[in-house]
Design a protein around this motif. Structure first.
Motif, PDB file in Angstrom:
ATOM      1  N   LYS A 136       0.824  -1.214   0.000  1.00  0.00           N
ATOM      2  CA  LYS A 136       0.000   0.000   0.000  1.00  0.00           C
ATOM      3  C   LYS A 136       0.857   1.263   0.000  1.00  0.00           C
ATOM      4  O   LYS A 136       0.446   2.281  -0.547  1.00  0.00           O
ATOM      5  CB  LYS A 136      -0.985   0.002   1.161  1.00  0.00           C
ATOM      6  CG  LYS A 136      -0.375   0.144   2.518  1.00  0.00           C
ATOM      7  CD  LYS A 136      -1.428   0.125   3.615  1.00  0.00           C
ATOM      8  CE  LYS A 136      -0.758   0.245   4.973  1.00  0.00           C
ATOM      9  NZ  LYS A 136      -1.705   0.153   6.057  1.00  0.00           N
ATOM     10  N   ASN A 137       2.067   1.210   0.574  1.00  0.00           N
ATOM     11  CA  ASN A 137       2.951   2.377   0.534  1.00  0.00           C
ATOM     12  C   ASN A 137       3.403   2.667  -0.896  1.00  0.00           C
ATOM     13  O   ASN A 137       3.561   3.823  -1.279  1.00  0.00           O
ATOM     14  CB  ASN A 137       4.179   2.165   1.417  1.00  0.00           C
ATOM     15  CG  ASN A 137       3.848   2.202   2.892  1.00  0.00           C
ATOM     16  OD1 ASN A 137       2.688   2.274   3.277  1.00  0.00           O
ATOM     17  ND2 ASN A 137       4.863   2.128   3.718  1.00  0.00           N
ATOM     18  N   ILE A 138       3.625   1.617  -1.651  1.00  0.00           N
ATOM     19  CA  ILE A 138       4.010   1.782  -3.054  1.00  0.00           C
ATOM     20  C   ILE A 138       2.806   2.261  -3.860  1.00  0.00           C
ATOM     21  O   ILE A 138       2.898   3.215  -4.633  1.00  0.00           O
ATOM     22  CB  ILE A 138       4.575   0.468  -3.630  1.00  0.00           C
ATOM     23  CG1 ILE A 138       5.817   0.033  -2.836  1.00  0.00           C
ATOM     24  CG2 ILE A 138       4.907   0.621  -5.112  1.00  0.00           C
ATOM     25  CD1 ILE A 138       6.286  -1.378  -3.119  1.00  0.00           C
ATOM     26  N   LEU A 139       1.659   1.616  -3.645  1.00  0.00           N
ATOM     27  CA  LEU A 139       0.443   1.987  -4.385  1.00  0.00           C
ATOM     28  C   LEU A 139       0.061   3.445  -4.162  1.00  0.00           C
ATOM     29  O   LEU A 139      -0.367   4.128  -5.101  1.00  0.00           O
ATOM     30  CB  LEU A 139      -0.721   1.072  -3.997  1.00  0.00           C
ATOM     31  CG  LEU A 139      -0.666  -0.343  -4.552  1.00  0.00           C
ATOM     32  CD1 LEU A 139      -1.694  -1.231  -3.867  1.00  0.00           C
ATOM     33  CD2 LEU A 139      -0.891  -0.323  -6.063  1.00  0.00           C
ATOM     34  N   LYS A 140       0.192   3.920  -2.948  1.00  0.00           N
ATOM     35  CA  LYS A 140      -0.160   5.318  -2.647  1.00  0.00           C
ATOM     36  C   LYS A 140       0.650   6.289  -3.489  1.00  0.00           C
ATOM     37  O   LYS A 140       0.220   7.404  -3.737  1.00  0.00           O
ATOM     38  CB  LYS A 140       0.079   5.633  -1.171  1.00  0.00           C
ATOM     39  CG  LYS A 140      -1.019   5.180  -0.267  1.00  0.00           C
ATOM     40  CD  LYS A 140      -0.820   5.814   1.100  1.00  0.00           C
ATOM     41  CE  LYS A 140      -0.568   4.754   2.118  1.00  0.00           C
ATOM     42  NZ  LYS A 140      -0.335   5.266   3.458  1.00  0.00           N
ATOM     43  N   ILE A 187       1.722   5.656  -6.622  1.00  0.00           N
ATOM     44  CA  ILE A 187       1.556   5.492  -8.077  1.00  0.00           C
ATOM     45  C   ILE A 187       0.112   5.622  -8.552  1.00  0.00           C
ATOM     46  O   ILE A 187      -0.120   5.861  -9.726  1.00  0.00           O
ATOM     47  CB  ILE A 187       2.147   4.151  -8.582  1.00  0.00           C
ATOM     48  CG1 ILE A 187       1.400   2.952  -8.015  1.00  0.00           C
ATOM     49  CG2 ILE A 187       3.630   4.091  -8.310  1.00  0.00           C
ATOM     50  CD1 ILE A 187       1.759   1.644  -8.669  1.00  0.00           C
ATOM     51  N   ILE A 188      -0.847   5.450  -7.666  1.00  0.00           N
ATOM     52  CA  ILE A 188      -2.258   5.545  -8.066  1.00  0.00           C
ATOM     53  C   ILE A 188      -2.811   6.859  -7.541  1.00  0.00           C
ATOM     54  O   ILE A 188      -2.953   7.032  -6.332  1.00  0.00           O
ATOM     55  CB  ILE A 188      -3.076   4.354  -7.546  1.00  0.00           C
ATOM     56  CG1 ILE A 188      -2.538   3.053  -8.141  1.00  0.00           C
ATOM     57  CG2 ILE A 188      -4.557   4.534  -7.882  1.00  0.00           C
ATOM     58  CD1 ILE A 188      -3.239   1.805  -7.678  1.00  0.00           C
ATOM     59  N   PRO A 189      -3.133   7.765  -8.435  1.00  0.00           N
ATOM     60  CA  PRO A 189      -3.597   9.088  -8.010  1.00  0.00           C
ATOM     61  C   PRO A 189      -4.832   9.059  -7.103  1.00  0.00           C
ATOM     62  O   PRO A 189      -4.913   9.806  -6.163  1.00  0.00           O
ATOM     63  CB  PRO A 189      -3.912   9.799  -9.324  1.00  0.00           C
ATOM     64  CG  PRO A 189      -3.126   9.069 -10.348  1.00  0.00           C
ATOM     65  CD  PRO A 189      -3.026   7.659  -9.871  1.00  0.00           C
ATOM     66  N   GLU A 190      -5.774   8.205  -7.400  1.00  0.00           N
ATOM     67  CA  GLU A 190      -6.998   8.124  -6.602  1.00  0.00           C
ATOM     68  C   GLU A 190      -7.110   6.727  -6.015  1.00  0.00           C
ATOM     69  O   GLU A 190      -8.085   6.020  -6.262  1.00  0.00           O
ATOM     70  CB  GLU A 190      -8.212   8.433  -7.470  1.00  0.00           C
ATOM     71  CG  GLU A 190      -8.205   9.842  -8.017  1.00  0.00           C
ATOM     72  CD  GLU A 190      -9.404  10.120  -8.895  1.00  0.00           C
ATOM     73  OE1 GLU A 190     -10.479   9.576  -8.617  1.00  0.00           O
ATOM     74  OE2 GLU A 190      -9.249  10.886  -9.842  1.00  0.00           O
ATOM     75  N   GLN A 191      -6.145   6.353  -5.211  1.00  0.00           N
ATOM     76  CA  GLN A 191      -6.043   4.974  -4.739  1.00  0.00           C
ATOM     77  C   GLN A 191      -7.338   4.420  -4.185  1.00  0.00           C
ATOM     78  O   GLN A 191      -7.768   3.345  -4.542  1.00  0.00           O
ATOM     79  CB  GLN A 191      -4.949   4.856  -3.690  1.00  0.00           C
ATOM     80  CG  GLN A 191      -4.820   3.438  -3.180  1.00  0.00           C
ATOM     81  CD  GLN A 191      -3.942   3.357  -1.960  1.00  0.00           C
ATOM     82  OE1 GLN A 191      -3.503   4.350  -1.432  1.00  0.00           O
ATOM     83  NE2 GLN A 191      -3.702   2.155  -1.514  1.00  0.00           N
ATOM     84  N   ARG A 224     -12.832   6.251 -16.617  1.00  0.00           N
ATOM     85  CA  ARG A 224     -11.534   6.713 -16.144  1.00  0.00           C
ATOM     86  C   ARG A 224     -10.637   5.559 -15.712  1.00  0.00           C
ATOM     87  O   ARG A 224      -9.450   5.752 -15.486  1.00  0.00           O
ATOM     88  CB  ARG A 224     -11.721   7.669 -14.969  1.00  0.00           C
ATOM     89  CG  ARG A 224     -12.366   8.974 -15.413  1.00  0.00           C
ATOM     90  CD  ARG A 224     -12.307  10.020 -14.354  1.00  0.00           C
ATOM     91  NE  ARG A 224     -10.916  10.286 -13.999  1.00  0.00           N
ATOM     92  CZ  ARG A 224     -10.543  10.799 -12.847  1.00  0.00           C
ATOM     93  NH1 ARG A 224     -11.434  11.102 -11.937  1.00  0.00           N
ATOM     94  NH2 ARG A 224      -9.282  11.019 -12.583  1.00  0.00           N
ATOM     95  N   LEU A 225     -11.196   4.370 -15.588  1.00  0.00           N
ATOM     96  CA  LEU A 225     -10.435   3.245 -15.077  1.00  0.00           C
ATOM     97  C   LEU A 225      -9.210   2.942 -15.930  1.00  0.00           C
ATOM     98  O   LEU A 225      -8.110   2.794 -15.411  1.00  0.00           O
ATOM     99  CB  LEU A 225     -11.324   2.001 -14.967  1.00  0.00           C
ATOM    100  CG  LEU A 225     -10.663   0.770 -14.357  1.00  0.00           C
ATOM    101  CD1 LEU A 225     -10.158   1.097 -12.953  1.00  0.00           C
ATOM    102  CD2 LEU A 225     -11.634  -0.383 -14.305  1.00  0.00           C
ATOM    103  N   GLN A 231      -1.945   5.302 -16.070  1.00  0.00           N
ATOM    104  CA  GLN A 231      -1.195   6.301 -15.312  1.00  0.00           C
ATOM    105  C   GLN A 231      -0.400   5.635 -14.192  1.00  0.00           C
ATOM    106  O   GLN A 231       0.763   5.966 -13.950  1.00  0.00           O
ATOM    107  CB  GLN A 231      -2.141   7.365 -14.737  1.00  0.00           C
ATOM    108  CG  GLN A 231      -1.417   8.494 -14.040  1.00  0.00           C
ATOM    109  CD  GLN A 231      -0.529   9.287 -14.981  1.00  0.00           C
ATOM    110  OE1 GLN A 231      -0.957   9.702 -16.054  1.00  0.00           O
ATOM    111  NE2 GLN A 231       0.718   9.481 -14.592  1.00  0.00           N
ATOM    112  N   ALA A 232      -1.017   4.672 -13.509  1.00  0.00           N
ATOM    113  CA  ALA A 232      -0.328   3.953 -12.435  1.00  0.00           C
ATOM    114  C   ALA A 232       0.877   3.195 -12.980  1.00  0.00           C
ATOM    115  O   ALA A 232       1.947   3.185 -12.362  1.00  0.00           O
ATOM    116  CB  ALA A 232      -1.290   2.996 -11.735  1.00  0.00           C
TER     117      ALA A 232
END
Length: 152
Positions: A52-56, A58-62, A70-71, A77-78
């Protein structure tokens, strides 16, 4: 009174602060765990790296609600964002405030620690703070099952 050493898992993968994020992601995938312990060159526990630290990063709207149109944009983008950070080091994304327990700690205390920290896994260290294994909520449940059976 039972101790952590009796219930802990001794086999686990770990990463170092200098490892690349790409290698961490591959290790997480391989061992099917979304969190890994971080150790130094002498196997001393330094903290944890969470997916989740990595995902936060790279994903703008986690955790936001994504509209279906928009998916695809968000996934692309991620992937682009991950491409930019994949060579960065674990130390940039790891958590250092992770609680560890000792091999000789009493199992009675583990539930409080897990629930207070909202952790599924607690890493187990020896008196030299060297990583020895981990204990999970499943291990805690097994311990509680044994305690209940002894009371019958």
């Amino acid at each position: 009174m039972s101790i952590v050493r009796k219930y802990m898992m001794r086999t686990l993968n770990s990463v170092c602060e200098e490892d690349r994020i790409e290698d961490v992601i591959k290790a997480m995938y391989k061992v099917e765990m979304s969190v890994l312990p971080v150790v130094d060159s002498e196997n001393r526990f330094m903290g944890t790296i969470y997916s989740k630290n990595i995902l936060k990063n790279i994903i703008p709207e986690q955790y936001g609600i994504l509209e279906s149109h928009r998916l695809l944009y968000e996934v692309n983008q991620a992937a682009e964002n991950l491409e930019e950070i994949k060579d960065r080091k674990v130390e940039e994304y790891m958590s250092t405030n992770t609680a560890a327990v000792r091999e000789l700690d009493k199992m009675d205390n583990i539930a409080d620690i897990m629930l207070d920290n909202k952790e599924s896994y607690l890493y187990v260290v020896n008196d030299d703070n060297k990583l020895r294994g981990y204990i999970s909520r499943a291990d805690l449940l097994y311990y509680l099952l044994e305690v209940g059976e002894k009371q019958i």
